[in-house]
Design an enzyme around this catalytic site. Structure first.
Site, short mmCIF file in Angstrom:
data_model
loop_
_atom_site.label_atom_id
_atom_site.label_comp_id
_atom_site.label_asym_id
_atom_site.label_seq_id
_atom_site.Cartn_x
_atom_site.Cartn_y
_atom_site.Cartn_z
N ASP A 172 2.18 4.20 4.65
CA ASP A 172 2.20 4.74 3.28
C ASP A 172 1.17 4.04 2.40
O ASP A 172 0.98 2.82 2.49
CB ASP A 172 3.61 4.51 2.70
CG ASP A 172 3.79 5.12 1.32
OD1 ASP A 172 3.62 6.34 1.20
OD2 ASP A 172 4.08 4.37 0.36
N GLU A 182 -1.82 7.59 5.18
CA GLU A 182 -1.50 8.38 3.99
C GLU A 182 -2.39 7.84 2.89
O GLU A 182 -2.09 6.86 2.23
CB GLU A 182 -0.01 8.25 3.63
CG GLU A 182 0.44 9.32 2.65
CD GLU A 182 0.57 8.82 1.22
OE1 GLU A 182 0.69 9.66 0.31
OE2 GLU A 182 0.57 7.60 0.99
C1 OTU Z 1 3.11 7.77 -1.38
O1 OTU Z 1 2.37 8.60 -2.25
C2 OTU Z 1 4.41 8.51 -1.07
O2 OTU Z 1 4.13 9.69 -0.36
C3 OTU Z 1 5.15 8.78 -2.36
O3 OTU Z 1 6.28 9.56 -2.16
C4 OTU Z 1 5.46 7.45 -2.99
O4 OTU Z 1 5.95 7.67 -4.29
C5 OTU Z 1 4.24 6.53 -3.09
O5 OTU Z 1 3.42 6.52 -1.94
C6 OTU Z 1 4.70 5.11 -3.28
O6 OTU Z 1 5.34 4.64 -2.11
O7 OTU Z 1 0.35 6.44 -2.43
O8 OTU Z 1 -1.87 7.21 -1.11
O9 OTU Z 1 0.35 11.07 -6.32
O10 OTU Z 1 0.51 11.23 -3.73
O11 OTU Z 1 1.72 8.09 -4.81
C7 OTU Z 1 -1.28 8.03 -2.00
C8 OTU Z 1 1.54 10.62 -5.82
C9 OTU Z 1 0.10 7.57 -2.36
C10 OTU Z 1 1.40 10.36 -4.34
C11 OTU Z 1 0.93 8.96 -4.11
C12 OTU Z 1 1.02 8.64 -2.66
#
Ligand code: OTU
Length: 653
Positions: free
Chosen positions: A284, A326
């Site tokens: 993440d 991600e």
């Molecule tokens: C990711 O998201 C997760 O998919 C989100 O659900 C979480 O809120 C976030 O991390 C924190 O853990 O970090 O690299 O614009 O696209 O926060 C991108 C919002 C991220 C998400 C962004 C994303």
């Protein structure tokens, strides 16, 4: 690679390993360690070489890799070896994924298992179970605020349930993907508690400051991720009387990778989940792993070094396990998370194709593919042994993350164009049937993202309300068109649970105080399993479910849809069309011409204009999806509104 300095260090480390480790049969481990050690040592040295305890930390790193290798089951070690032998296995067209929240999909982990036949019915063979680790009772960012990285949240079940799920999915040849939230922990995590109680060792796990001096410097260049609900990037902690870096929500404390102990802990956690049976680990928020004053604190070079190091270490212990990056960042930045070299600088094998996702939404709203064509053309080539995760929708908001220069190239003015898209999807634009909501509105930058379910964004919610059969049909066609693109583009299609049933927005979250201020919950559904039965009888739902089922089945038979960088974008001169050729990487001249019409009117394409590469026997041309002959006048193809064709002149295999 053999290199004297690192090799003599390796010998020294092996001498120091605990007797328990030394007694084991670690042949495979040692060959991999030998092969990767030069890279591991170099990277670890680049990150932490200036520390006095560098050698001790190196020993600890090797102990962690060896310790987790010892715990790796015989079955998983066999999987590793089989995947080493067939190392491009994940580039195949046979994989189709679904991402889901455990509670919303089936209550708990055992519930997921009881629905295994649902995956099989649809053709899903990769399941991303979103965060299920222990997290706070109230707000936890959907589980992305983890308070114990080695335990399953009791609301989802037990660790044993999860192991069982992994085993059972493996029997059914379904891959399991789990999250490791590498960038931050919940403020209820033990490390955060110990930091709060004053332990310096654990304060060093985070970015903690006595006053605002350093935070203010950081803030000068750091953007805000959740500007409405969590403005700023630091939170004052009353107990410590200090400031903590919290890039996401104020209860998510950013981990400090300047500290090798943090890296080693996180590697141990990744390998722990690999050993519980995860085939793929979703890392993440990887863009955020390194913070530097004077930068946006995203996509820093060191963030890439950390990922390379994680990959190299994982290859020693669990080489069959893949990483998903991600990184929802600018197009030219995303691609770097595959790594910049297949051998010496490899990072994640899979990455979210956020660019493609956003570009598709642009094409839907504008009813043309100008920016989509332009944006895809501007994407640099990726490594060969790397693949996209192609998705229409996920659990997060949709950010309009394409480049302004591409918007200009496509003939628009960036600011008003972005404004139009937001207005379109939030329904503010007069003709729009979309029912999305603005997310992450930032008054300082003018940036806005979009929440809303796939079905609601393409007008199904509005169409159902007015009971307008034509509008319903248009939405269904759009849903199928978008899914068809993720199936044919190249990469692993990732469905989002509920979308296979045309699930519209769910407004229940507004009644839950831990969710009410985050409208991403509007598109995080609870599956009503009685409703799912409608896939056999209800016209709208049936069309979507059956359409997807058919697409998936057909995709799996087409090696041209595997991802070997075997896609050629075609310039048709018709801005409403997004057209590309997919070539079978193993058989010459076995190709599929993919044509997508985003307009609400039929569009034509003169096949002979595409030159010799699109030479087909027109009389035998068939759409592999419908099984029918396409509408054709001589060499002029007619594509119905918001429809796609998968064209081939070969007889069906
Ligand atoms: C990711 O998201 C997760 O998919 C989100 O659900 C979480 O809120 C976030 O991390 C924190 O853990 O970090 O690299 O614009 O696209 O926060 C991108 C919002 C991220 C998400 C962004 C994303």
């Amino acid at each position: 690679m053999y290199e004297q300095v690192s090799h003599s260090l390796l010998n020294h480390i092996l001498d120091q390993l605990e007797p328990e480790i030394r007694r084991r049969d670690l042949r495979h481990f040692y060959t991999r360690l030998g092969a990767n050690f030069y890279a591991i040592h170099t990277l670890f040295h680049q990150l932490y070489g200036d520390r006095d305890d560098f050698k001790q930390q190196m020993v600890r790193l090797v102990e962690v890799m060896a310790g987790q290798y010892i715990h790796r089951s015989a079955t998983l070690r066999d999987v590793d070896i089989a995947r080493e032998q067939n190392h491009n296995w994940f580039l195949s067209q046979e994989w189709v994924g679904m991402a889901l929240y455990t509670d919303g999909f089936a209550g708990d982990i055992n519930g997921i298992l009881s629905r295994a036949s649902y995956f099989q019915e649809l053709g899903i063979n990769l399941v991303h179970v979103m965060p299920i680790l222990r997290c706070p009772e109230g707000a936890s960012d959907g589980g992305y605020a983890v308070s114990d990285f080695r335990n399953v949240d009791k609301r989802a079940g037990t660790l044993e349930d999860l192991r069982n799920l992994a085993r059972e999915l493996r029997k059914r040849k379904i891959l399991l993907t789990l999250d490791v939230v590498v960038n931050h922990t919940s403020d209820e995590h033990e490390w955060a508690r110990l930091a709060r109680s004053g332990e310096q060792n654990y304060q060093d796990y985070y970015y903690i400051f006595n006053n605002r001096d350093v935070p203010d410097m950081f803030e000068e260049t750091m953007p805000e991720i959740f500007p409405e609900t969590a403005p700023g990037n630091f939170t004052y902690d009353e107990t410590m009387g200090k400031w903590v870096m919290t890039v996401f929500n104020n209860y998510q404390w950013d981990l400090n990778y300047n500290n090798p102990a943090v890296f080693i802990e996180m590697l141990d956690i990744i390998l722990f989940w690999a050993n519980q049976g995860a085939d793929i680990i979703r890392l993440d928020a990887v863009a955020f792993l390194w913070k530097k004053i004077g930068t946006t604190c995203q996509n820093e070079r060191e963030a890439h070094l950390i990922l390379q190091l994680m990959k190299d270490c994982c290859q020693v212990t669990a080489p069959g396990v893949l990483f998903i990056a991600e990184a929802i960042v600018a197009p030219v930045e995303i691609i770097k998370y595959f790594g910049e070299d297949a051998v010496i600088a490899k990072e994640c094998e899979i990455a979210y194709n956020a660019t493609f996702m956003a570009l598709m939404w642009d094409a839907v709203a504008t009813k043309n593919a100008r920016l989509l064509n332009q944006g895809i053309r501007s994407l640099p080539n990726k490594l060969n042994r790397a693949t996209w995760l192609n998705y229409v929708r996920c659990h997060d908001d949709i950010g309009l993350g394409f480049d302004d220069t591409d918007i200009v190239q496509a003939g628009y003015d960036p600011q008003p164009h972005r404004r139009f898209l937001v207005d379109w999807y939030t329904g503010a634009y007069a003709d729009s049937p979309a029912r999305g909501q603005p997310f992450g509105v930032n008054d300082k930058t003018g940036d806005t993202r979009i929440s809303g379910s796939l079905a609601s964004l393409v007008g199904l919610e509005a169409a159902l309300e007015t009971d307008d059969p034509d509008a319903i049909q248009r939405s269904v066609n759009l849903i199928l068109l978008l899914h068809s693109l993720t199936m044919s583009f190249g990469g692993i299609p990732l469905l989002y649970y509920g979308d296979e049933l045309g699930t519209i927005n769910n407004y229940d979250y507004t009644n839950d105080t831990s969710k009410a201020n985050d409208n991403r919950w509007i598109h995080r559904p609870r599956i009503d399993w009685e409703m799912t039965e409608l896939r056999y009888s209800h016209n709208t739902i049936q069309q979507i479910f059956n359409g997807l089922q058919k697409m998936i089945a057909i995709r799996k038979t087409l090696p041209a849809f595997a991802d070997y960088n075997n896609r050629e974008l075609l310039d048709t001169g018709n801005p409403h069309l997004f057209t590309f050729m997919r070539n079978n990487p193993f058989i010459i001249n076995d190709k599929v011409l993919v044509v997508n019409n985003f307009d609400s009117s039929p569009q034509s394409l003169t096949l002979s204009d595409l030159g010799p590469r699109a030479s087909f026997n027109y009389a035998q041309l068939r759409d592999l999806y419908s099984g029918e002959s396409p509408r054709l006048f001589k060499d002029q193809l007619v594509i119905p509104p918001q429809r796609f064709y998968w064209l081939s002149d070969r007889s069906c295999s």
